[in-house]
Enzyme design. Structure first.
Site, short mmCIF file in Angstrom:
data_model
loop_
_atom_site.label_atom_id
_atom_site.label_comp_id
_atom_site.label_asym_id
_atom_site.label_seq_id
_atom_site.Cartn_x
_atom_site.Cartn_y
_atom_site.Cartn_z
N LYS A 177 0.83 -1.21 0.00
CA LYS A 177 0.00 0.00 0.00
C LYS A 177 0.86 1.26 0.00
O LYS A 177 0.56 2.20 -0.70
CB LYS A 177 -0.98 -0.03 1.16
CG LYS A 177 -2.02 -1.11 0.87
CD LYS A 177 -3.32 -0.98 1.56
CE LYS A 177 -4.36 -1.86 0.88
NZ LYS A 177 -4.95 -2.89 1.70
N LYS A 233 -5.25 -10.38 -7.20
CA LYS A 233 -6.42 -10.91 -6.47
C LYS A 233 -7.72 -10.22 -6.88
O LYS A 233 -7.72 -9.01 -7.12
CB LYS A 233 -6.15 -10.66 -4.98
CG LYS A 233 -7.17 -11.23 -4.05
CD LYS A 233 -6.81 -10.86 -2.62
CE LYS A 233 -8.04 -10.44 -1.88
NZ LYS A 233 -7.87 -9.63 -0.73
N LYS A 274 -13.12 -6.52 -4.12
CA LYS A 274 -14.41 -5.85 -4.27
C LYS A 274 -14.30 -4.34 -4.46
O LYS A 274 -15.20 -3.72 -5.00
CB LYS A 274 -15.31 -6.18 -3.08
CG LYS A 274 -14.75 -5.79 -1.73
CD LYS A 274 -15.79 -6.07 -0.66
CE LYS A 274 -15.27 -6.93 0.47
NZ LYS A 274 -14.08 -6.48 1.15
#
Ligand code: AQP
Length: 330
Positions: free
Chosen positions: A111, A194, A197
C-alpha cells in the site's frame, strides 16, 4: 467445540472471491466449530468511506452471509464497532507489538508503494494489531483466512505469545486455516492480481449480486492465453487456472476431473459451462438475499450476536487491563 473467528470488511459488495475464499468454507465449518463472524466495519475505515453507503453495506454483508447458508442458530454474527473491546484491546496490543514488525507486513508495504501523495491513514499501518484483537478477544483456536492474511495471523500469534510471556498464560495462540484451493481467487481481467471488491474496474470481479447476464459476459470475456488446452498451470496459464479453480469449487469437482472433461474442448465451451455453473450458484443466493434484506432478521441476528460476543469480549479486555496494572481494581 473448537472456536473460530473471522470477519469481512464492508468496503464494497461481496465478490465471488469472498464467497469461495471465505463464506463457502464458513458454511461448511458451522456444524463442527463454534463460529464467531463479524462485519469488520472498523477495518473499513482504513480507507475513506461514505457513511450512508457504509451503514447499508454492514447489513448487506450479514444478509449475504445468511443468504449463502450460514445458520444464525449455529453462528454468532456481530458488528465489530458495536463492541468497544475490539478498539480497547487493539490499543493494549499496540504496546505489545513493534514498529519494525508492522513495517514488514507485505500488505502495508504494497500500500505504501502505491501511495504517492502522503495521504495514507495511520490505521493502514496499525490494522493488523486490531486484527489480533479481533481474534484474541474470543480465544479463537482457528482463524480461516485467505492467502494474503496469513502473515497477519502470524503477527497475531506473536502478539499472543509475547503477552503470555510477559504477563502469564492468558491468550489462546490461534492457528490459521488456509483453504487448499480458493485461498486467492484472481481478477478475471488481470489473473495475476487478487479479485477485490473495491477495484475501480468492475470487469475483473463477479459480485454475488451481479446481474446474471452480466456475470456470464464477465466469464466469457475473462482473460486467458493464446494456447488452446484447458490445463491447470498457474505460472503459464493463470487465467485458465483461475477459472478451473472457480469451476472446481462451485461444482465440487477436482481440477483433474475438469481437465479430463475439457481435454478436447474449446475455451469457449469451457467458459460457457462455467458461466452456467456460476449462474446456478448465484441465482438461489440472490433470491434469498432479496427476501432477507427486507425482513427484520438481520437486526435480530445482530442483536443476539452482540449480546453474546460483547459479554465474552468485555470480560477478556477487563482482565487484560488488570493484568497490565491499569485502573484501580484487581
Ligand atoms: N479474491 C479472493 N480470493 C479468496 N479469498 C478472498 N477473500 C477476499 N477476497 C478473496 C477472503 O474473504 C475474507 C474477507 O475479506 P475482506 O473482504 O475482509 O478483505 P480483503 O481480503 O481485503 O477483500 P477485498 O475484496 O480485496 O477488499 P478490499 O478491496 O476492500 O481490499 C477474507 O478471509 C479474505 O481472505
Amino acid at each position: 467445540m473448537k472456536r473460530m473467528v473471522s470477519g469481512i470488511k464492508p468496503t464494497g459488495e461481496l465478490t465471488l472471491g469472498n464467497y469461495l475464499g471465505a463464506i463457502q468454507n464458513f458454511v461448511r465449518f458451522q456444524d463442527d466449530y463454534e463460529l464467531f463472524l463479524f462485519v469488520a466495519d472498523l477495518h473499513a475505515l482504513t480507507t475513506p468511506q461514505n457513511k450512508t453507503v457504509l451503514r447499508k453495506r454492514i447489513k448487506d454483508v450479514v444478509a449475504m452471509y445468511l443468504a449463502c447458508g450460514l445458520n444464525p442458530n449455529k453462528v454468532t454474527l456481530f458488528v465489530q464497532s458495536e463492541i468497544p473491546a475490539h478498539s480497547q484491546m487493539s490499543y493494549l496490543f499496540e504496546s505489545h507489538s513493534y514498529v519494525g514488525e508492522l513495517s514488514r507486513m507485505t500488505q502495508y508495504k504494497d500500500k505504501i508503494a502505491k501511495n504517492t501523495n502522503d495521504s495514507m491513514h495511520v490505521s493502514l499501518f496499525t490494522y493488523p494489531v486490531l486484527m489480533a484483537a479481533d481474534i484474541l478477544l474470543y480465544d479463537a483456536d482457528f482463524v480461516p483466512v485467505g492467502d494474503d492474511q496469513k502473515q497477519h495471523v502470524e503477527l497475531t500469534r506473536t502478539i499472543a505469545e509475547r503477552f503470555n510471556h510477559r504477563h502469564g498464560d492468558f491468550f489462546v495462540v490461534p492457528e490459521p486455516i488456509i483453504p487448499p484451493l480458493g485461498a486467492r481467487i484472481m481478477d478475471l481481467q488481470e489473473p495475476t492480481k487478487k479479485m477485490s471488491k473495491s477495484d475501480i474496474s468492475d470487469k475483473g470481479f463477479i459480485l454475488l449480486m451481479d446481474d446474471l447476464a452480466r456475470t456470464k459476459n464477465k466469464i466469457k470475456s475473462a482473460v486467458t492465453d493464446s494456447d488452446t488446452v484447458v490445463r491447470y498451470d498457474v505460472k503459464n496459464k493463470p487465467g485458465i487456472a483461475n477459472l478451473l479453480t472457480i469451476y472446481a469449487l462451485l461444482s465440487d469437482s477436482s481440477i483433474e476431473a475438469l481437465e479430463r472433461k475439457y481435454a478436447s474442448q474449446s475455451y469457449q465451451a469451457f467458459k460457457s459451462d462455467l458461466a452456467d455453473v456460476v449462474e446456478q450458484t448465484l441465482a438461489p443466493i440472490q433470491a434469498k438475499y432479496k427476501e432477507i434484506i427486507t425482513s427484520p432478521l438481520v437486526d435480530q441476528v445482530l442483536d443476539e450476536g452482540l449480546a453474546k460476543a460483547s459479554d465474552i469480549a468485555y470480560k477478556k479486555v477487563r482482565k487484560a487491563n488488570q493484568l497490565l496494572g491499569l485502573g484501580r481494581k484487581r
